[in-house]
Design an enzyme around this catalytic site. Structure first.
Site, PDB file in Angstrom:
ATOM      1  N   CYS A   2       0.684  -1.457  -0.385  1.00 34.33           N
ATOM      2  CA  CYS A   2       0.210  -0.289   0.119  1.00 34.33           C
ATOM      3  C   CYS A   2       1.232   1.060  -0.011  1.00 34.33           C
ATOM      4  O   CYS A   2       2.130   1.008   0.517  1.00 34.33           O
ATOM      5  CB  CYS A   2      -1.248  -0.424   1.030  1.00 34.33           C
ATOM      6  SG  CYS A   2      -1.856  -1.175   1.894  1.00 34.33           S
ATOM      7  N   ARG A  27       1.824   1.443  -5.710  1.00 35.70           N
ATOM      8  CA  ARG A  27       2.335   1.025  -4.798  1.00 35.70           C
ATOM      9  C   ARG A  27       0.548  -0.193  -4.460  1.00 35.70           C
ATOM     10  O   ARG A  27       0.909  -1.093  -3.793  1.00 35.70           O
ATOM     11  CB  ARG A  27       2.428   1.168  -3.478  1.00 35.70           C
ATOM     12  CG  ARG A  27       3.800   2.365  -4.198  1.00 35.70           C
ATOM     13  CD  ARG A  27       4.650   2.422  -2.498  1.00 35.70           C
ATOM     14  NE  ARG A  27       4.205   1.773  -1.103  1.00 35.70           N
ATOM     15  CZ  ARG A  27       5.814   1.132  -1.463  1.00 35.70           C
ATOM     16  NH1 ARG A  27       7.041   1.793  -1.464  1.00 35.70           N
ATOM     17  NH2 ARG A  27       5.983   0.066  -0.202  1.00 35.70           N
ATOM     18  N   TRP A  74      -3.347  -1.815  -1.242  1.00 31.79           N
ATOM     19  CA  TRP A  74      -3.384  -3.488  -2.047  1.00 31.79           C
ATOM     20  C   TRP A  74      -4.214  -4.067  -1.047  1.00 31.79           C
ATOM     21  O   TRP A  74      -3.274  -4.328   0.269  1.00 31.79           O
ATOM     22  CB  TRP A  74      -1.872  -3.516  -2.005  1.00 31.79           C
ATOM     23  CG  TRP A  74      -1.499  -4.970  -3.119  1.00 31.79           C
ATOM     24  CD1 TRP A  74      -1.715  -4.489  -4.685  1.00 31.79           C
ATOM     25  CD2 TRP A  74      -1.153  -6.144  -2.904  1.00 31.79           C
ATOM     26  NE1 TRP A  74      -1.623  -6.096  -4.928  1.00 31.79           N
ATOM     27  CE2 TRP A  74      -1.425  -7.049  -4.088  1.00 31.79           C
ATOM     28  CE3 TRP A  74      -1.160  -6.847  -1.605  1.00 31.79           C
ATOM     29  CZ2 TRP A  74      -1.091  -7.925  -3.912  1.00 31.79           C
ATOM     30  CZ3 TRP A  74      -1.099  -8.182  -1.297  1.00 31.79           C
ATOM     31  CH2 TRP A  74      -0.502  -8.719  -3.081  1.00 31.79           C
ATOM     32  N   ASN A 100       0.030   0.249   5.412  1.00 30.39           N
ATOM     33  CA  ASN A 100       0.833  -1.457   5.074  1.00 30.39           C
ATOM     34  C   ASN A 100       2.066  -2.260   5.897  1.00 30.39           C
ATOM     35  O   ASN A 100       2.117  -2.188   6.603  1.00 30.39           O
ATOM     36  CB  ASN A 100       2.058  -0.119   4.617  1.00 30.39           C
ATOM     37  CG  ASN A 100       2.803  -0.706   3.380  1.00 30.39           C
ATOM     38  OD1 ASN A 100       1.867  -2.205   2.475  1.00 30.39           O
ATOM     39  ND2 ASN A 100       3.576  -0.758   2.945  1.00 30.39           N
ATOM     40  N   GLY A 101       1.435  -3.125   5.474  1.00 29.12           N
ATOM     41  CA  GLY A 101       1.732  -4.228   6.171  1.00 29.12           C
ATOM     42  C   GLY A 101       0.737  -6.060   6.961  1.00 29.12           C
ATOM     43  O   GLY A 101      -0.021  -5.443   6.140  1.00 29.12           O
ATOM     44  N   GLU A 483      12.342 -12.978 -18.555  1.00 31.87           N
ATOM     45  CA  GLU A 483      11.742 -11.716 -18.207  1.00 31.87           C
ATOM     46  C   GLU A 483      10.867 -10.983 -19.480  1.00 31.87           C
ATOM     47  O   GLU A 483       9.594 -10.207 -19.436  1.00 31.87           O
ATOM     48  CB  GLU A 483      12.970 -11.421 -18.487  1.00 31.87           C
ATOM     49  CG  GLU A 483      12.661  -9.309 -18.173  1.00 31.87           C
ATOM     50  CD  GLU A 483      11.755  -9.193 -16.659  1.00 31.87           C
ATOM     51  OE1 GLU A 483      11.967 -10.277 -16.001  1.00 31.87           O
ATOM     52  OE2 GLU A 483      11.349  -7.784 -17.076  1.00 31.87           O
ATOM     53  N   LYS A 487       7.402  -9.983 -18.296  1.00 27.97           N
ATOM     54  CA  LYS A 487       6.336  -8.442 -19.023  1.00 27.97           C
ATOM     55  C   LYS A 487       5.044  -9.065 -19.408  1.00 27.97           C
ATOM     56  O   LYS A 487       4.243  -8.165 -19.062  1.00 27.97           O
ATOM     57  CB  LYS A 487       7.455  -8.248 -19.273  1.00 27.97           C
ATOM     58  CG  LYS A 487       8.690  -7.408 -19.363  1.00 27.97           C
ATOM     59  CD  LYS A 487       8.550  -6.304 -18.441  1.00 27.97           C
ATOM     60  CE  LYS A 487       8.545  -6.887 -17.095  1.00 27.97           C
ATOM     61  NZ  LYS A 487       9.730  -6.616 -16.040  1.00 27.97           N
ATOM     62  N   GLU A 490       2.077 -10.499 -17.143  1.00 26.05           N
ATOM     63  CA  GLU A 490       2.131  -9.173 -15.689  1.00 26.05           C
ATOM     64  C   GLU A 490       1.235  -7.683 -16.466  1.00 26.05           C
ATOM     65  O   GLU A 490       0.053  -7.349 -15.665  1.00 26.05           O
ATOM     66  CB  GLU A 490       3.560  -8.977 -14.506  1.00 26.05           C
ATOM     67  CG  GLU A 490       4.170  -8.316 -15.656  1.00 26.05           C
ATOM     68  CD  GLU A 490       5.578  -7.697 -14.094  1.00 26.05           C
ATOM     69  OE1 GLU A 490       4.836  -7.369 -13.097  1.00 26.05           O
ATOM     70  OE2 GLU A 490       6.392  -7.204 -14.702  1.00 26.05           O
ATOM     71  N   HIS A 506      11.580 -31.506 -24.250  1.00 25.12           N
ATOM     72  CA  HIS A 506      11.333 -32.745 -22.618  1.00 25.12           C
ATOM     73  C   HIS A 506       9.977 -32.159 -22.078  1.00 25.12           C
ATOM     74  O   HIS A 506       9.059 -32.516 -20.886  1.00 25.12           O
ATOM     75  CB  HIS A 506      11.887 -32.188 -21.897  1.00 25.12           C
ATOM     76  CG  HIS A 506      13.665 -32.662 -22.482  1.00 25.12           C
ATOM     77  ND1 HIS A 506      14.405 -34.206 -21.893  1.00 25.12           N
ATOM     78  CD2 HIS A 506      14.348 -32.405 -22.876  1.00 25.12           C
ATOM     79  CE1 HIS A 506      15.351 -34.134 -22.934  1.00 25.12           C
ATOM     80  NE2 HIS A 506      15.829 -32.549 -22.698  1.00 25.12           N
ATOM     81  N   LYS A 605       3.739  -2.381  -7.181  1.00 23.11           N
ATOM     82  CA  LYS A 605       5.301  -1.640  -7.517  1.00 23.11           C
ATOM     83  C   LYS A 605       6.297  -2.592  -6.599  1.00 23.11           C
ATOM     84  O   LYS A 605       7.308  -3.124  -6.438  1.00 23.11           O
ATOM     85  CB  LYS A 605       5.314  -0.779  -7.522  1.00 23.11           C
ATOM     86  CG  LYS A 605       7.187   0.019  -7.819  1.00 23.11           C
ATOM     87  CD  LYS A 605       7.082  -0.619  -8.966  1.00 23.11           C
ATOM     88  CE  LYS A 605       8.709  -0.256  -9.759  1.00 23.11           C
ATOM     89  NZ  LYS A 605       8.464  -0.875 -11.020  1.00 23.11           N
TER      90      LYS A 605
END
Ligand code: M6R
Length: 610
Positions: A2, A27, A74, A100-101, A483, A487, A490, A506, A605
């Site tokens: 957050c 955030r 968040w 936040n937490g 990566e 990208k 997400e 495989h 983030k």
């Protein structure tokens, strides 16, 4: 996760809080809310959804008052609804708390408070803090003392910011683990979870360490330990400018940050070579004796930073011949790793606040290892947990998808690997010099890669309807493949897998059917033939092939449905160039699908909870 902001000053709090939330919205954006002490009363407005929803709610309600707090959420405990949006109040409505937490013992505290008659109006873990403060203040103590009593009851991680109607002109905050900074300037005082919120007002920020309380008044920041002992604030100077934290004419932060990559790479290398071309990492303060006794390196990180770690493993092993282990930070401390004082543990986190990475480094430090942190944020938690810090100089990255910080990490980690080679004499000076020369060409080569934008946009238009993507690579090309896939998934929500090309047969090749896009990294010579053979194999099964190759590669040209040509460099540096078309591909596919690349759903983030 957050975003939190608090303000005290002589001007109206509301615009400062809204501006702060705008800068912190990356955030979390499940809900937003503010509380302002307005003529002796606490006014709270909060709304589910992005900040725009809160602004609409505030429209026509010009709140007065020059003390206030703001939050962008968040969600962890409780659905992202109006009812669970912060700030949360006590029973009297005269105390407001943002957080936040995660307060781990909230169930137990809620039961205890309810038994004493407190009424709860949300499903969050946070609300217990408001009621605990209410009880303490009922005993006649100050807001700061009430918060001090409260934190003694809380377990878990928190950055809590509190304001009370009875104490206008004061905002108090407390930190255990979750990030918190403070600052003051021009008769104002601030607290926030991250630097961008403070940039319009000051570049001298006071990092608030875990286990500290902070009291902010107009023009004054006071720090205390949780037992009330005063602590001297030690400001750090941040050289990011305000413009860097704004969009500067680009449609999205992500696109702007992709374009800032040549500068991010150049700035990360700046002042790190002396006149004779030797690498100097004086700012990092690594003790040469420590470096010489290291007999193994462990790299820990999450997400994109982990992908930078893959490239770092290749570089460190190749340049130094030291064995390198690579771990996801969230797994590391649970696998009983073998470490001692001869181990060097490198933690990579652009934010410097990723909970798992911090925990991994603390674990390694307790086992006696030398800790090196690679981060983009001065004053962040990781800088205080490390023996040495190598800063990337990418400037503020606001887009949730990491782009320029990734390239800056690759640059910094190559520097670190070469520095180790130099100090341990594991590589002849002329080979180090040759690699440095190649590194210094990267910013210019990146400018060239950025000219691919129109080609990538065109390809994205065609590919945006695909349901699945496969990204394949070998060696450091694996880091690029992983990566590229991360990208894409997400920000475009398309299922994508990054895969070692050699593993295709495989299992994963079973996924290939006509039209499935396969992105292959075929730059460099080391894996060229094998990669092209893999491309032939997927093509034979109907895949649509998107190749990242060096110019003039005839076979790649013949095998590609889409070809992105990037300049050649030394193999270990190639991820710096090869990743960029894939960042652009993800960006334009997301735009094509009508999505917001800067604010992908469910993400934030910095991941400050485990
Ligand atoms: O701040 P960190 O570098 O530790 O963050 C790690 C990951 O959360 C981060 O890289 C995440 O995967 C990004 N959203 C990727 O774009």
């Amino acid at each position: 996760m957050c975003g939190i902001v608090g303000y005290v000053g002589d001007g109206p709090a509301l615009p400062v809080l809204i501006e702060g939330l705008r800068r912190l919205e990356y955030r979390g954006y499940d809900s937003a809310g503010i509380a302002v002490v307005d003529r002796g009363e606490l006014q709270v407005v909060r709304k589910a959804g992005q900040l725009a929803a809160l602004e609409a709610e505030l429209d026509g309600r010009p709140l007065q008052g020059s003390t206030g707090i703001g939050h962008t959420r968040w969600a962890t405990h409780g659905a992202p609804t109006d009812r669970n949006a912060h700030p949360h109040r006590d029973c009297t409505g005269r105390v407001a708390v943002i957080h936040n937490g995660i307060i781990e013992n909230h169930d137990e505290l809620r039961a205890e408070l309810a038994a004493r008659g407190h009424r709860f109006s949300s499903d969050t873990d946070t609300e217990v803090a408001a009621h605990l403060i209410e009880e303490a203040m009922a005993d006649g103590v100050t807001l700061r003392a009430a918060l001090m009593r409260t934190v003694a009851r809380l377990e878990g991680a928190f950055a809590l910011v509190v304001t009370a109607a009875s104490e206008p002109g004061v905002v108090v905050a407390a930190r255990k683990e979750s990030p918190l900074i403070a600052g003051c300037g021009n008769g104002s005082g601030f607290v926030a979870s991250d630097i961008p919120a403070l940039l319009p007002y000051t570049r001298d920020v006071v990092p608030v360490d875990s286990g500290r309380l902070v009291e902010v008044r107009a023009g004054k920041v006071s720090l205390y330990s949780f037992d009330g002992t005063p602590v001297d604030p030690v400001p750090v100077h941040v050289d990011w400018d305000l413009e860097a934290a704004e969009k500067g004419g680009y449609e999205d932060f992500m696109l702007k940050e992709i374009h800032e990559q040549p500068a991010a790479v150049r700035d990360t290398m700046r002042d790190r070579f002396d006149v004779s071309g030797r690498i100097v990492l004086d700012d990092v303060r690594l003790d040469p004796a420590d470096l010489r006794r290291v007999d193994k390196v462990v790299v820990v990180a999450c997400g994109t930073s982990f992908h930078a770690g893959i490239a770092a493993k290749h570089a460190i092993e190749h340049y130094t011949r030291l064995p390198v282990e690579l771990d996801l930070a969230s797994e590391f401390r649970y696998r009983d790793p073998v470490l001692d004082r001869n181990s060097m543990v490198v933690g990579i986190a652009q934010s410097g606040e990723t909970a798992d990475t911090l925990a991994a480094l603390r674990f390694a430090r307790d086992m006696g290892a030398v800790i090196v942190a690679v981060t983009n944020v001065v004053g962040s938690s990781i800088t205080r947990d490390a023996d040495a810090v190598l800063f990337t100089h990418a400037g503020p990255e606001i887009g949730v998808a990491a782009t320029k910080t990734f390239l800056a990490q690759l640059t910094a980690l190559n520097l670190l690997a070469l520095y180790l080679a130099q100090e341990r004499a594991s590589m002849p000076p002329e080979r180090i010099a040759g690699t440095i020369a190649a590194m210094t060409r990267l910013p210019e080569q990146l400018e060239e890669v950025l000219t691919l934008e129109d080609d990538v946009r065109r390809a994205a238009k065609r590919l945006a309807g695909a349901r699945d993507f496969l990204f394949i690579g070998r060696g450091v090309g694996m880091a690029v493949a992983l990566e590229g896939a991360l990208k894409l998934k997400e920000i475009s929500y398309i299922h994508a897998e990054g895969y070692a090309a050699g593993e295709l047969k495989h299992g994963a090749i079973a996924l290939i059917e006509p039209g499935v896009p396969v992105v292959a990294i075929v730059t460099g010579r080391t894996h060229q033939d094998k990669m092209l053979a893999n491309v032939e194999e997927v093509r034979a099964r109907g895949a649509e092939t998107i190749l990242v190759a060096n110019p003039g590669n005839r076979r790649a040209q013949a095998l590609a449905d889409e070809l992105f040509e990037v300049p050649a460099t030394k193999p270990l540096l190639s991820p710096v160039l090869d990743t960029v078309p894939l960042q652009m591909l993800a960006y334009f596919v997301a735009k094509e699908r009508g999505l917001s690349p800067d604010k992908p759903r469910n993400l934030a983030k910095s991941v400050t909870v485990e």
